[in-house]
Scaffold this motif. Structure first.
Motif, PDB file in Angstrom:
ATOM      1  N   HIS A   1       0.865  -1.176   0.000  1.00 22.99           N
ATOM      2  CA  HIS A   1       0.000   0.000   0.000  1.00 22.99           C
ATOM      3  C   HIS A   1       0.901   1.226   0.000  1.00 22.99           C
ATOM      4  CE1 HIS A   1      -3.560  -2.401   0.738  1.00 22.99           C
ATOM      5  NE2 HIS A   1      -2.835  -3.088   1.607  1.00 22.99           N
ATOM      6  N   VAL A   2       0.696   2.096  -0.988  1.00 23.26           N
ATOM      7  CA  VAL A   2       1.538   3.271  -1.162  1.00 23.26           C
ATOM      8  C   VAL A   2       0.723   4.517  -0.876  1.00 23.26           C
ATOM      9  CG1 VAL A   2       2.959   4.558  -2.807  1.00 23.26           C
ATOM     10  CG2 VAL A   2       2.890   2.066  -2.914  1.00 23.26           C
ATOM     11  N   ALA A   3       1.291   5.423  -0.120  1.00 29.13           N
ATOM     12  CA  ALA A   3       0.682   6.724   0.140  1.00 29.13           C
ATOM     13  C   ALA A   3       1.793   7.759   0.188  1.00 29.13           C
ATOM     14  CB  ALA A   3      -0.082   6.709   1.459  1.00 29.13           C
ATOM     15  N   CYS A   4       1.519   8.890  -0.394  1.00 28.48           N
ATOM     16  CA  CYS A   4       2.484   9.995  -0.397  1.00 28.48           C
ATOM     17  C   CYS A   4       3.814   9.582  -1.025  1.00 28.48           C
ATOM     18  CB  CYS A   4       2.699  10.539   1.001  1.00 28.48           C
ATOM     19  SG  CYS A   4       1.174  11.032   1.803  1.00 28.48           S
TER      20      CYS A   4
ATOM     21  N   PHE B   1      -5.027  -0.821  15.595  1.00 29.73           N
ATOM     22  CA  PHE B   1      -5.165  -2.221  15.991  1.00 29.73           C
ATOM     23  C   PHE B   1      -3.819  -2.931  15.908  1.00 29.73           C
ATOM     24  CE2 PHE B   1      -9.534  -1.188  14.879  1.00 29.73           C
ATOM     25  CZ  PHE B   1     -10.209  -1.731  15.964  1.00 29.73           C
ATOM     26  N   HIS B   2      -3.562  -3.773  16.879  1.00 30.82           N
ATOM     27  CA  HIS B   2      -2.303  -4.518  16.936  1.00 30.82           C
ATOM     28  C   HIS B   2      -2.514  -5.946  16.447  1.00 30.82           C
ATOM     29  CE1 HIS B   2      -0.934  -1.840  20.548  1.00 30.82           C
ATOM     30  NE2 HIS B   2      -0.984  -1.182  19.411  1.00 30.82           N
TER      31      HIS B   2
ATOM     32  N   GLU C   1      -7.690   1.611   6.546  1.00 31.73           N
ATOM     33  CA  GLU C   1      -8.991   2.282   6.451  1.00 31.73           C
ATOM     34  C   GLU C   1      -9.117   3.372   7.511  1.00 31.73           C
ATOM     35  OE1 GLU C   1     -12.535  -0.164   5.882  1.00 31.73           O
ATOM     36  OE2 GLU C   1     -11.200  -1.851   5.440  1.00 31.73           O
ATOM     37  N   ILE C   2      -8.639   3.098   8.713  1.00 33.86           N
ATOM     38  CA  ILE C   2      -8.684   4.100   9.781  1.00 33.86           C
ATOM     39  C   ILE C   2      -7.836   5.311   9.403  1.00 33.86           C
ATOM     40  CG2 ILE C   2      -7.987   4.565  12.167  1.00 33.86           C
ATOM     41  CD1 ILE C   2      -8.781   1.644  12.794  1.00 33.86           C
ATOM     42  N   LEU C   3      -6.648   5.062   8.877  1.00 36.30           N
ATOM     43  CA  LEU C   3      -5.782   6.171   8.465  1.00 36.30           C
ATOM     44  C   LEU C   3      -6.432   7.000   7.369  1.00 36.30           C
ATOM     45  CD1 LEU C   3      -2.270   4.466   8.502  1.00 36.30           C
ATOM     46  CD2 LEU C   3      -3.173   6.134  10.124  1.00 36.30           C
ATOM     47  N   GLN C   4      -7.144   6.365   6.448  1.00 38.06           N
ATOM     48  CA  GLN C   4      -7.843   7.105   5.408  1.00 38.06           C
ATOM     49  C   GLN C   4      -8.972   7.940   5.992  1.00 38.06           C
ATOM     50  OE1 GLN C   4      -8.909   4.073   2.587  1.00 38.06           O
ATOM     51  NE2 GLN C   4      -6.982   4.252   1.479  1.00 38.06           N
ATOM     52  N   ILE C   5      -9.697   7.373   6.950  1.00 38.31           N
ATOM     53  CA  ILE C   5     -10.766   8.122   7.610  1.00 38.31           C
ATOM     54  C   ILE C   5     -10.188   9.340   8.333  1.00 38.31           C
ATOM     55  CG2 ILE C   5     -12.447   8.038   9.510  1.00 38.31           C
ATOM     56  CD1 ILE C   5     -12.915   5.064   8.695  1.00 38.31           C
ATOM     57  N   LEU C   6      -9.056   9.129   9.003  1.00 39.57           N
ATOM     58  CA  LEU C   6      -8.413  10.231   9.735  1.00 39.57           C
ATOM     59  C   LEU C   6      -7.618  11.145   8.817  1.00 39.57           C
ATOM     60  CD1 LEU C   6      -7.119   8.230  12.829  1.00 39.57           C
ATOM     61  CD2 LEU C   6      -9.078   9.787  12.750  1.00 39.57           C
TER      62      LEU C   6
ATOM     63  N   CYS D   1      -0.169  10.244   5.408  1.00 42.25           N
ATOM     64  CA  CYS D   1       1.110  10.855   5.032  1.00 42.25           C
ATOM     65  C   CYS D   1       1.963  11.268   6.217  1.00 42.25           C
ATOM     66  CB  CYS D   1       0.870  12.066   4.151  1.00 42.25           C
ATOM     67  SG  CYS D   1       0.259  11.639   2.534  1.00 42.25           S
ATOM     68  N   GLY D   2       1.590  10.935   7.420  1.00 43.60           N
ATOM     69  CA  GLY D   2       2.488  11.360   8.489  1.00 43.60           C
ATOM     70  C   GLY D   2       2.045  11.009   9.877  1.00 43.60           C
ATOM     71  N   TRP D   3       1.436   9.871  10.042  1.00 41.31           N
ATOM     72  CA  TRP D   3       1.050   9.472  11.395  1.00 41.31           C
ATOM     73  C   TRP D   3       2.267   9.204  12.214  1.00 41.31           C
ATOM     74  CZ3 TRP D   3      -4.021   8.232  13.314  1.00 41.31           C
ATOM     75  CH2 TRP D   3      -4.004   7.831  14.638  1.00 41.31           C
TER      76      TRP D   3
END
Length: 155
Positions: free
Chosen positions: A49-52, A71-72, A144-149, A153-155
């Motif tokens: 999965h690629v972002a930024c 989630f772990h 999916e959570i990162l996309q919602i938030l 690009c920088g969590w």
């Protein structure tokens, strides 16, 4: 024993070694790569999965980070490989309160994401890999959570 006989006795094993190195070191890996790209090109490179402009995760390999608010997967001493992104649905549901508190997302949304992912995996795997219980791919849910938030690009 003459010098020519010694050379002949060494030439056969050396030739066999070189042939096996070429076949097992180059031909076989190339053949596996070609077949994997022909059969499942979407998974052949690791389901990245690629972002930024950079790789942030893979659906096939878990990244265990105890300080992550997401989630772990199982920790490395709980699985044989230490890299399995699939966990039982019950294990993921136990983490909903923590993830909700740390991300600010409502519990019902997180539960829905987990149930949707478990349903997708049940259809895809036909219960062959998890007979009797549902499984969740925590890497997919975390993406999916990162996309919602909107934080890929920088969590």
């Amino acid at each position: 024993m003459s010098f020519s006989r010694v050379v002949l006795r060494l030439a056969c094993p050396v030739a066999l070694l070189l042939i096996l190195m070429v076949v097992l070191g180059f031909v076989y890996p190339a053949l596996v790569w070609l077949v994997s790209h022909a059969i499942a090109p979407w998974r052949a490179e690791g389901s990245l999965h690629v972002a930024c402009g950079r790789v942030i995760a893979s659906s096939l390999v878990a990244h265990y980070n105890e300080s992550s608010p997401l989630f772990h997967p199982f920790s490395t001493n709980m699985t044989s490989s230490g890299a399995d992104p699939y966990v039982p649905l019950t294990y993921a549901l136990e983490q909903v309160d923590r993830v909700s508190n740390e991300t600010g997302l409502p519990r019902h949304l997180l539960v829905k994401l987990l149930l949707d992912n478990a349903a997708k995996n049940a259809v895809a795997n036909l219960h062959l890999f998890s007979p009797g219980y549902s499984i969740v791919n925590v890497e997919e849910v975390n993406l999916e959570i990162l996309q919602i938030l909107n934080k890929t690009c920088g969590w």
